[in-house]
Design a protein around this motif. Structure first.
Motif, mmCIF file in Angstrom:
data_model
loop_
_atom_site.group_PDB
_atom_site.id
_atom_site.type_symbol
_atom_site.label_atom_id
_atom_site.label_comp_id
_atom_site.label_asym_id
_atom_site.label_seq_id
_atom_site.Cartn_x
_atom_site.Cartn_y
_atom_site.Cartn_z
ATOM 1 N N VAL A 37 0.853 -1.186 0.000
ATOM 2 C CA VAL A 37 0.000 0.000 0.000
ATOM 3 C C VAL A 37 0.890 1.238 0.000
ATOM 4 O O VAL A 37 2.007 1.221 0.523
ATOM 5 N N ASP A 38 0.389 2.304 -0.596
ATOM 6 C CA ASP A 38 1.054 3.589 -0.575
ATOM 7 C C ASP A 38 0.553 4.360 0.650
ATOM 8 O O ASP A 38 -0.644 4.636 0.773
ATOM 9 N N VAL A 39 1.465 4.692 1.560
ATOM 10 C CA VAL A 39 1.042 5.285 2.832
ATOM 11 C C VAL A 39 0.500 6.699 2.653
ATOM 12 O O VAL A 39 -0.270 7.177 3.498
ATOM 13 N N GLU A 40 0.875 7.360 1.566
ATOM 14 C CA GLU A 40 0.394 8.718 1.329
ATOM 15 C C GLU A 40 -0.876 8.726 0.496
ATOM 16 O O GLU A 40 -1.876 9.362 0.866
ATOM 17 N N ASN A 41 -0.882 8.004 -0.630
ATOM 18 C CA ASN A 41 -2.012 8.076 -1.558
ATOM 19 C C ASN A 41 -3.148 7.123 -1.201
ATOM 20 O O ASN A 41 -4.322 7.455 -1.412
ATOM 21 N N ASP A 42 -2.823 5.924 -0.684
ATOM 22 C CA ASP A 42 -3.871 4.965 -0.320
ATOM 23 C C ASP A 42 -4.397 5.198 1.094
ATOM 24 O O ASP A 42 -5.607 5.143 1.333
ATOM 25 N N LEU A 43 -3.487 5.432 2.034
ATOM 26 C CA LEU A 43 -3.877 5.539 3.443
ATOM 27 C C LEU A 43 -4.081 6.973 3.905
ATOM 28 O O LEU A 43 -4.676 7.203 4.962
ATOM 29 N N ASN A 44 -3.570 7.948 3.134
ATOM 30 C CA ASN A 44 -3.709 9.367 3.487
ATOM 31 C C ASN A 44 -3.200 9.674 4.889
ATOM 32 O O ASN A 44 -3.844 10.414 5.661
ATOM 33 N N LEU A 45 -2.040 9.125 5.231
ATOM 34 C CA LEU A 45 -1.486 9.354 6.562
ATOM 35 C C LEU A 45 -0.995 10.793 6.700
ATOM 36 O O LEU A 45 -0.302 11.320 5.826
ATOM 37 N N ASP A 46 -1.332 11.418 7.799
ATOM 38 C CA ASP A 46 -0.892 12.778 8.114
ATOM 39 C C ASP A 46 -0.302 12.791 9.510
ATOM 40 O O ASP A 46 -0.669 11.991 10.378
ATOM 41 N N SER A 47 0.613 13.749 9.730
ATOM 42 C CA SER A 47 1.296 13.830 11.016
ATOM 43 C C SER A 47 0.331 14.263 12.114
ATOM 44 O O SER A 47 -0.394 15.241 11.977
ATOM 45 N N SER A 70 11.435 0.695 16.318
ATOM 46 C CA SER A 70 10.182 -0.036 16.431
ATOM 47 C C SER A 70 9.123 0.690 15.609
ATOM 48 O O SER A 70 8.896 1.892 15.788
ATOM 49 N N GLY A 71 8.494 -0.038 14.679
ATOM 50 C CA GLY A 71 7.461 0.552 13.837
ATOM 51 C C GLY A 71 6.239 -0.326 13.759
ATOM 52 O O GLY A 71 6.345 -1.562 13.687
ATOM 53 N N GLU A 72 5.058 0.295 13.776
ATOM 54 C CA GLU A 72 3.796 -0.460 13.716
ATOM 55 C C GLU A 72 2.794 0.308 12.869
ATOM 56 O O GLU A 72 2.522 1.478 13.122
ATOM 57 N N GLN A 123 -9.202 3.051 8.244
ATOM 58 C CA GLN A 123 -8.543 3.927 9.196
ATOM 59 C C GLN A 123 -7.165 3.340 9.484
ATOM 60 O O GLN A 123 -7.053 2.158 9.820
ATOM 61 N N SER A 124 -6.116 4.162 9.353
ATOM 62 C CA SER A 124 -4.752 3.668 9.510
ATOM 63 C C SER A 124 -4.022 4.498 10.560
ATOM 64 O O SER A 124 -4.218 5.714 10.662
ATOM 65 N N ASP A 125 -3.152 3.817 11.316
ATOM 66 C CA ASP A 125 -2.330 4.463 12.331
ATOM 67 C C ASP A 125 -0.911 3.924 12.233
ATOM 68 O O ASP A 125 -0.698 2.708 12.242
ATOM 69 N N LEU A 126 0.050 4.843 12.147
ATOM 70 C CA LEU A 126 1.460 4.482 12.070
ATOM 71 C C LEU A 126 2.194 5.071 13.263
ATOM 72 O O LEU A 126 2.118 6.285 13.509
ATOM 73 N N ASP A 127 2.908 4.233 14.001
ATOM 74 C CA ASP A 127 3.777 4.661 15.091
ATOM 75 C C ASP A 127 5.197 4.240 14.761
ATOM 76 O O ASP A 127 5.456 3.057 14.513
ATOM 77 N N LEU A 128 6.116 5.191 14.756
ATOM 78 C CA LEU A 128 7.538 4.920 14.583
ATOM 79 C C LEU A 128 8.262 5.467 15.812
ATOM 80 O O LEU A 128 8.188 6.667 16.102
ATOM 81 N N GLU A 129 8.969 4.583 16.501
ATOM 82 C CA GLU A 129 9.678 4.978 17.717
ATOM 83 C C GLU A 129 11.127 4.526 17.612
ATOM 84 O O GLU A 129 11.398 3.389 17.224
ATOM 85 N N GLN A 153 1.359 9.022 13.050
ATOM 86 C CA GLN A 153 0.570 9.523 11.942
ATOM 87 C C GLN A 153 -0.676 8.659 11.796
ATOM 88 O O GLN A 153 -0.655 7.452 12.048
ATOM 89 N N SER A 154 -1.750 9.298 11.376
ATOM 90 C CA SER A 154 -2.999 8.572 11.155
ATOM 91 C C SER A 154 -3.715 9.167 9.949
ATOM 92 O O SER A 154 -3.419 10.297 9.524
ATOM 93 N N GLY A 155 -4.643 8.406 9.388
ATOM 94 C CA GLY A 155 -5.379 8.897 8.236
ATOM 95 C C GLY A 155 -6.498 7.954 7.850
ATOM 96 O O GLY A 155 -6.572 6.808 8.309
#
Length: 245
Positions: free
Chosen positions: A48-58, A141-143, A108-114, A87-89
């Motif tokens: 999946v494209d995290v920007e175009n498919d999931l529309n993730l924003d900070s 760690s990324g999820e 609905q998508s949620d990305l956590d990068l630590e 980020q979520s979108g």
């Protein structure tokens, strides 16, 4: 999980330190990073494209650092750095992702990068030109959680988790008697198809014990953990405030 090797790591510590701090120095800073995300995530071959498919924003970024420098020869200086990107979108996935058929549903998508960095470094130059070389151990760690927007099911979770060795380089040029300086620093590794790069360039103003910075940070993660893969870039301007003793 594949383990990354840092081919240049040993050579960095073969560089003999030619400068040590005259006294013990301690500093800390916090920063705000206005970052944008682009790239892809893959799970079991589905992409999946995290920007175009999931529309993730900070949503939020947390950044903090702490360093200790000392006059003891041979022993390296120490820096700790913590970064959290959330980020979520809401977007749409057409077809499968990670074996889950979303079939064009809104998701609905949620990305956590630590990441927590432990850096051991030497001051090679320490005057109006400053140069540090060292090694960083990054606990990454990324999820990424993707789920159907209305019901929460079906859902998919893509994760990466690793401790990664990286090279460390920092340079700063001070304009004498002004408190103004410009600099750049970064961590980097590339091995066997995986790569991580984290660089920033900045301008700094220092008055008394207080430091203010403004600049641009770019982080690139292309890492595979089993069947999961993150290939993303995060970049944007940042501002920070810190103290040094």
């Amino acid at each position: 999980m594949r383990k990354l090797m840092l081919a240049v790591g040993g050579s960095l510590f073969l560089v003999a330190p030619v400068s040590q701090a005259d006294v013990v120095g301690l500093g800390a800073s916090v920063s705000y990073w206005d970052s944008d995300l682009s790239g892809q995530a893959a799970d079991n071959g589905d992409v999946v494209d995290v920007e175009n498919d999931l529309n993730l924003d900070s949503d939020s970024n947390a950044n903090a650092s702490l360093y200790l420098e000392h006059p003891i020869p041979v022993l390296p200086n120490v820096r700790l750095n913590y970064t959290l990107v959330q980020q979520s979108g809401r977007g749409q996935v057409n077809g499968n992702f990670g074996g889950v058929n979303f079939g064009g549903l809104d998701v609905q998508s949620d990305l956590d990068l630590e990441q927590l960095d432990l850096t051991l470094y030497y001051e090679v130059l320490d005057n109006w030109v400053n140069l540090d070389l060292g090694l960083t151990a990054r606990d990454l760690s990324g999820e990424l959680i993707v789920k159907e927007a209305l019901t929460g099911t079906p859902s998919n979770e893509t994760t990466v988790d690793a401790v990664i060795p990286m090279g460390y380089l920092a340079a700063r040029f001070d304009l004498p008697l002004t408190g103004v300086s410009v600099g750049a620093e970064g961590n980097f590794i590339s091995f066997d198809g995986d790569s991580l790069h984290d660089f920033n360039a900045y301008g700094q103003y220092e008055i008394s014990l207080i430091q203010f910075r403004a600049g641009y940070r770019q982080m690139s993660i292309d890492y595979e953990d089993g069947n999961d893969r993150l290939d993303v870039e995060i970049g944007g301007p940042f501002v920070s405030a810190g103290v040094s003793f």
